[in-house]
Design an enzyme around this catalytic site. Structure first.
Site, PDB file in Angstrom:
ATOM      1  N   LYS A 187      13.659  27.868  91.182  1.00  0.00           N
ATOM      2  CA  LYS A 187      12.458  27.402  90.477  1.00  0.00           C
ATOM      3  C   LYS A 187      12.595  25.914  90.176  1.00  0.00           C
ATOM      4  O   LYS A 187      13.389  25.516  89.334  1.00  0.00           O
ATOM      5  CB  LYS A 187      12.239  28.148  89.159  1.00  0.00           C
ATOM      6  CG  LYS A 187      10.816  27.889  88.652  1.00  0.00           C
ATOM      7  CD  LYS A 187      10.640  28.080  87.173  1.00  0.00           C
ATOM      8  CE  LYS A 187      10.931  26.848  86.366  1.00  0.00           C
ATOM      9  NZ  LYS A 187      10.051  25.685  86.637  1.00  0.00           N
ATOM     10  N   PRO A 188      11.807  25.084  90.884  1.00  0.00           N
ATOM     11  CA  PRO A 188      11.857  23.656  90.551  1.00  0.00           C
ATOM     12  C   PRO A 188      11.109  23.396  89.253  1.00  0.00           C
ATOM     13  O   PRO A 188      10.371  24.253  88.767  1.00  0.00           O
ATOM     14  CB  PRO A 188      11.141  22.997  91.736  1.00  0.00           C
ATOM     15  CG  PRO A 188      10.334  24.067  92.398  1.00  0.00           C
ATOM     16  CD  PRO A 188      10.883  25.412  91.975  1.00  0.00           C
ATOM     17  N   GLU A 190       8.251  21.965  86.802  1.00  0.00           N
ATOM     18  CA  GLU A 190       6.799  21.989  87.007  1.00  0.00           C
ATOM     19  C   GLU A 190       6.282  20.655  87.589  1.00  0.00           C
ATOM     20  O   GLU A 190       5.440  20.648  88.480  1.00  0.00           O
ATOM     21  CB  GLU A 190       6.145  22.266  85.651  1.00  0.00           C
ATOM     22  CG  GLU A 190       4.866  23.037  85.778  1.00  0.00           C
ATOM     23  CD  GLU A 190       4.249  23.361  84.413  1.00  0.00           C
ATOM     24  OE1 GLU A 190       4.763  22.897  83.373  1.00  0.00           O
ATOM     25  OE2 GLU A 190       3.234  24.069  84.411  1.00  0.00           O
ATOM     26  N   THR A 244      16.689  24.908  76.221  1.00  0.00           N
ATOM     27  CA  THR A 244      16.349  25.887  77.255  1.00  0.00           C
ATOM     28  C   THR A 244      17.615  26.634  77.683  1.00  0.00           C
ATOM     29  O   THR A 244      17.604  27.856  77.858  1.00  0.00           O
ATOM     30  CB  THR A 244      15.727  25.182  78.490  1.00  0.00           C
ATOM     31  OG1 THR A 244      14.819  24.191  78.054  1.00  0.00           O
ATOM     32  CG2 THR A 244      15.028  26.172  79.386  1.00  0.00           C
ATOM     33  N   CYS A 296      21.181  12.907  83.103  1.00  0.00           N
ATOM     34  CA  CYS A 296      21.912  13.653  82.068  1.00  0.00           C
ATOM     35  C   CYS A 296      23.159  12.893  81.626  1.00  0.00           C
ATOM     36  O   CYS A 296      23.568  12.964  80.485  1.00  0.00           O
ATOM     37  CB  CYS A 296      22.292  15.031  82.592  1.00  0.00           C
ATOM     38  SG  CYS A 296      23.224  14.974  84.126  1.00  0.00           S
ATOM     39  N   GLU A 397      19.230  13.306  72.404  1.00  0.00           N
ATOM     40  CA  GLU A 397      19.052  12.815  73.770  1.00  0.00           C
ATOM     41  C   GLU A 397      17.622  12.310  73.940  1.00  0.00           C
ATOM     42  O   GLU A 397      16.667  13.045  73.714  1.00  0.00           O
ATOM     43  CB  GLU A 397      19.320  13.961  74.759  1.00  0.00           C
ATOM     44  CG  GLU A 397      19.252  13.500  76.203  1.00  0.00           C
ATOM     45  CD  GLU A 397      19.451  14.644  77.193  1.00  0.00           C
ATOM     46  OE1 GLU A 397      18.901  15.729  76.943  1.00  0.00           O
ATOM     47  OE2 GLU A 397      20.133  14.435  78.200  1.00  0.00           O
ATOM     48  N   LYS A 467      31.099  21.364  74.774  1.00  0.00           N
ATOM     49  CA  LYS A 467      30.254  21.506  73.584  1.00  0.00           C
ATOM     50  C   LYS A 467      28.829  21.891  74.028  1.00  0.00           C
ATOM     51  O   LYS A 467      28.673  22.750  74.895  1.00  0.00           O
ATOM     52  CB  LYS A 467      30.314  20.242  72.732  1.00  0.00           C
ATOM     53  CG  LYS A 467      31.771  19.901  72.306  1.00  0.00           C
ATOM     54  CD  LYS A 467      31.848  18.989  71.120  1.00  0.00           C
ATOM     55  CE  LYS A 467      31.570  17.559  71.448  1.00  0.00           C
ATOM     56  NZ  LYS A 467      31.813  16.636  70.341  1.00  0.00           N
TER      57      LYS A 467
HETATM   58  P1  NAD Z   1      14.017  21.622  80.666  1.00  0.00           P
HETATM   59  O1  NAD Z   1      15.109  22.366  79.994  1.00  0.00           O
HETATM   60  O2  NAD Z   1      12.747  21.417  79.957  1.00  0.00           O
HETATM   61  O3  NAD Z   1      13.622  22.330  82.039  1.00  0.00           O
HETATM   62  C1  NAD Z   1      14.573  22.600  83.042  1.00  0.00           C
HETATM   63  C2  NAD Z   1      14.052  23.738  83.892  1.00  0.00           C
HETATM   64  O4  NAD Z   1      14.025  24.924  83.103  1.00  0.00           O
HETATM   65  C3  NAD Z   1      12.635  23.535  84.416  1.00  0.00           C
HETATM   66  O5  NAD Z   1      12.528  24.054  85.711  1.00  0.00           O
HETATM   67  C4  NAD Z   1      11.816  24.359  83.428  1.00  0.00           C
HETATM   68  O6  NAD Z   1      10.579  24.760  83.953  1.00  0.00           O
HETATM   69  C5  NAD Z   1      12.745  25.530  83.191  1.00  0.00           C
HETATM   70  N1  NAD Z   1      12.504  26.288  81.951  1.00  0.00           N
HETATM   71  C6  NAD Z   1      11.930  25.851  80.807  1.00  0.00           C
HETATM   72  N2  NAD Z   1      11.870  26.862  79.909  1.00  0.00           N
HETATM   73  C7  NAD Z   1      12.430  27.937  80.486  1.00  0.00           C
HETATM   74  C8  NAD Z   1      12.687  29.275  80.069  1.00  0.00           C
HETATM   75  N3  NAD Z   1      12.334  29.706  78.847  1.00  0.00           N
HETATM   76  N4  NAD Z   1      13.302  30.126  80.909  1.00  0.00           N
HETATM   77  C9  NAD Z   1      13.680  29.715  82.131  1.00  0.00           C
HETATM   78  N5  NAD Z   1      13.457  28.459  82.613  1.00  0.00           N
HETATM   79  C10 NAD Z   1      12.840  27.584  81.790  1.00  0.00           C
HETATM   80  O7  NAD Z   1      14.641  20.234  81.135  1.00  0.00           O
HETATM   81  P2  NAD Z   1      13.906  19.031  81.860  1.00  0.00           P
HETATM   82  O8  NAD Z   1      13.052  18.329  80.848  1.00  0.00           O
HETATM   83  O9  NAD Z   1      13.274  19.497  83.128  1.00  0.00           O
HETATM   84  O10 NAD Z   1      15.143  18.125  82.286  1.00  0.00           O
HETATM   85  C11 NAD Z   1      15.734  17.234  81.402  1.00  0.00           C
HETATM   86  C12 NAD Z   1      16.983  17.828  80.785  1.00  0.00           C
HETATM   87  O11 NAD Z   1      17.869  18.264  81.806  1.00  0.00           O
HETATM   88  C13 NAD Z   1      17.755  16.827  79.983  1.00  0.00           C
HETATM   89  O12 NAD Z   1      18.196  17.410  78.777  1.00  0.00           O
HETATM   90  C14 NAD Z   1      18.944  16.491  80.859  1.00  0.00           C
HETATM   91  O13 NAD Z   1      20.069  16.026  80.169  1.00  0.00           O
HETATM   92  C15 NAD Z   1      19.189  17.794  81.530  1.00  0.00           C
HETATM   93  N6  NAD Z   1      19.936  17.607  82.777  1.00  0.00           N
HETATM   94  C16 NAD Z   1      21.257  17.986  82.819  1.00  0.00           C
HETATM   95  C17 NAD Z   1      22.011  17.777  83.964  1.00  0.00           C
HETATM   96  C18 NAD Z   1      23.466  18.171  84.035  1.00  0.00           C
HETATM   97  O14 NAD Z   1      23.992  18.283  85.129  1.00  0.00           O
HETATM   98  N7  NAD Z   1      24.140  18.387  82.916  1.00  0.00           N
HETATM   99  C19 NAD Z   1      21.422  17.189  85.088  1.00  0.00           C
HETATM  100  C20 NAD Z   1      20.083  16.815  85.014  1.00  0.00           C
HETATM  101  C21 NAD Z   1      19.347  17.039  83.848  1.00  0.00           C
END
Ligand code: NAD
Length: 502
Positions: A187-188, A190, A244, A296, A397, A467
């Site tokens: 799931k990419p 949105e 999430t 991230c 963040e 953490k």
């Molecule tokens: P997000 O958590 O809002 O969404 C990530 C994905 O999860 C999306 O595809 C979203 O649609 C899905 N999602 C949202 N609610 C869900 C649910 N209840 N159940 C299942 N899936 C759900 O994050 P974002 O805004 O897309 O991305 C930014 C965040 O990602 C930042 O906090 C960033 O630090 C983190 N990130 C972490 C890494 C890493 O490797 N640690 C890499 C890239 C981004």
């Protein structure tokens, strides 16, 4: 700022028409229509009808059938590796298409997205090599038997990705999951489904058996949630925000399902008084302002030794003010737009909060007033100081081009402040003394420490957060094992029946 060049205002080719990829079949989603936009201009790139929970169910059922089919399940490692090599070649052959699509959809510069496509191809090659060269274990017996430990596929892997680096994060999940013999339901995010759909087209054309990959764009709370809760999904690999991730971990606990979580960060970058100042200034800028801070591992909390604080900050601010902002495909652009205007507005709200908390905005802190950038999701690279590490600006963040700077007095003070965070994803140290760097690196609570460099990545080096930055590691030789179940097999060697029963 230099003059901007809108040479290619629109995507020079059509993205995949309004289709989603369900268990090997391309069809229009039956969920709501969603406008996928170009954050450089605000233009709509494509309307995508999203998936529904029915699509999730079908994708999981077809994934399960494909994973259990002996045509896939019984392949020997070197045979399965051939698929991964073929995928790597196909990704490379489509480099400019994938790079442009990601640049138009996420706002990252073409130079950066081109590198990401190369790294995605490399990820498939790396896991092909690991797969072919991995040994199963003959373990040491403690009786008259032979013991082995073998790895087997889990079945269907749910992969949930964020919007910042679709091509790289998709590859990091799909490659080891397929290598281990699983099917993947992806799931990419949105806002950014186009690259993942293009990747599905590419994988489909390599002859990967139908059902092994599904790509289901849609809302996290609908499609993501259905993937996580589906009884046929045996593991979820998630990259995204900490809240999430925590919700997904709760759902996984109910199912007793393994999860890997790559979450958020507020990574400290540290400049010691013996650092090469020019190298550190450039490294700090790259660490926070490349990808417009939407990374991230962005080095978003900077600690500078008080003895060099003013000198360092003056150079940093002067150079940051010269960064060139512009559309993602302009070769002159250093800092592109943010992924979406909604996200830009949330970053702007954080800078307002920093002001309310008493922070000094040393540069940026505003939407650019350049008329040509008016419709995009731009925000000026911003540096703030004058806040304690306990402030919300220093603790939360922001995920944008916003750097908060703090002075420190001595190593004890530095370590206490740097580790005073719920996150533990990454950190950076700039110093001329490798002994100081080593000692400090061992004391920092982070999954990755960069010394005299920042934001470098190697697929062969394990990556994960500590953490609230995550659970489990991805990449590296053990990357495939994370998508496998281990099974132990005992071979009895007794010649006589077991005397216990006599
Ligand atoms: P997000 O958590 O809002 O969404 C990530 C994905 O999860 C999306 O595809 C979203 O649609 C899905 N999602 C949202 N609610 C869900 C649910 N209840 N159940 C299942 N899936 C759900 O994050 P974002 O805004 O897309 O991305 C930014 C965040 O990602 C930042 O906090 C960033 O630090 C983190 N990130 C972490 C890494 C890493 O490797 N640690 C890499 C890239 C981004």
């Amino acid at each position: 700022m230099t003059a901007l060049d809108f040479r290619e205002a629109t995507l020079p080719f059509a993205p995949i028409a309004d289709r989603i990829f369900v268990g090997g079949t391309w069809r229009q989603g039956t969920g709501p229509a969603f406008e996928v936009t170009d954050p450089s201009t605000g233009e709509v790139l494509q309307v995508v009808h999203q998936a529904t929970t029915t699509d999730v169910d079908e994708a999981v059922r077809r994934g399960r059938a494909a994973a259990e089919d002996p045509a896939w399940r019984s392949l020997l490692p070197h045979q399965r590796a051939k698929f991964l090599h073929r995928i790597a070649d196909a990704i490379e052959a489509n480099t400019s298409r994938l790079a442009l699509l990601q640049s138009y959809n996420t706002g990252k510069t073409v130079a950066e997205t081109t590198a990401l496509v190369g790294s995605a191809a490399g990820t498939f090659r790396y896991f092909a090599a690991v797969l072919e060269t991995a040994d199963e274990d003959l373990t040491t017996p403690r009786g008259n038997y032979l013991t082995m430990s073998v790895h087997e596929p889990i079945g269907v892997i749910g992969a949930i990705a964020p919007w910042n680096s679709p091509v790289a994060s998709d590859a990091q999940k799909i490659a080891p999951a397929l290598a281990a013999g699983n099917a993947v339901v992806l799931k990419p995010a949105e806002w950014t489904p186009l690259v993942s759909l293009e990747l599905a087209r590419i994988l489909d054309e390599t002859g990967l058996p139908a059902g092994l990959l599904s790509v289901l764009p849609g809302k996290g709370s609908v499609v993501g949630d259905a993937i996580v809760h589906h009884p046929g999904v045996g593991k979820v690999t998630f990259t995204g925000g900490t809240n999430t991730g925590r919700a997904i971990a709760h759902a996984a606990a109910e199912k007793l399902m393994p999860v890997s979580l790559e979450l958020g960060g507020k990574s400290p970058t540290i400049v010691l008084d013996d650092a090469d100042i020019d190298a550190a200034v450039n490294g700090v800028m790259y660490g926070i302002f490349s990808s417009t801070g939407q990374s991230c591992i962005a080095g978003s909390r900077l600690f500078v030794d008080r003895r060099i604080y003013e000198e360092f900050l003056a150079k940093l601010v002067a150079k940051t003010q010269r960064l060139r902002l512009g559309p993602s495909r302009d070769p002159d652009t250093q800092v592109g737009p943010m992924v979406h205007r909604k996200h830009r507005d949330s970053v702007a709200a954080y800078v307002d909060l920093a002001r309310e908390e008493g922070g000094r905005v040393l540069c940026g802190g505003a939407i650019p007033d350049d008329e040509r950038l008016r419709d995009g999701a731009y925000y000026l690279p911003t540096i703030i100081d004058g806040l304690p590490n306990t402030s919300r600006t220093c603790q939360e963040e922001i995920f944008g081009p916003v750097l908060v700077v703090l002075p420190f007095d001595g190593e004890a003070d530095l370590v206490a402040q740097a580790n005073d965070s719920v996150f533990g994803l990454a950190s950076g140290i700039w110093t001329g003394d490798y002994r100081r760097a080593w000692k400090l690196a061992r004391r920092l609570q982070a999954g990755t420490v960069w010394i005299n460099t920042y934001k470098q990545f190697s697929i062969s080096t394990p990556f994960g957060g500590v953490k609230e930055s995550g659970l489990g590691v991805e990449k590296g030789r053990s990357g495939i094992a994370a998508y496998s179940r281990q099974k132990s097999i005992y071979w009895g060697l007794d010649e006589e029946p077991n005397p216990w029963a006599d």
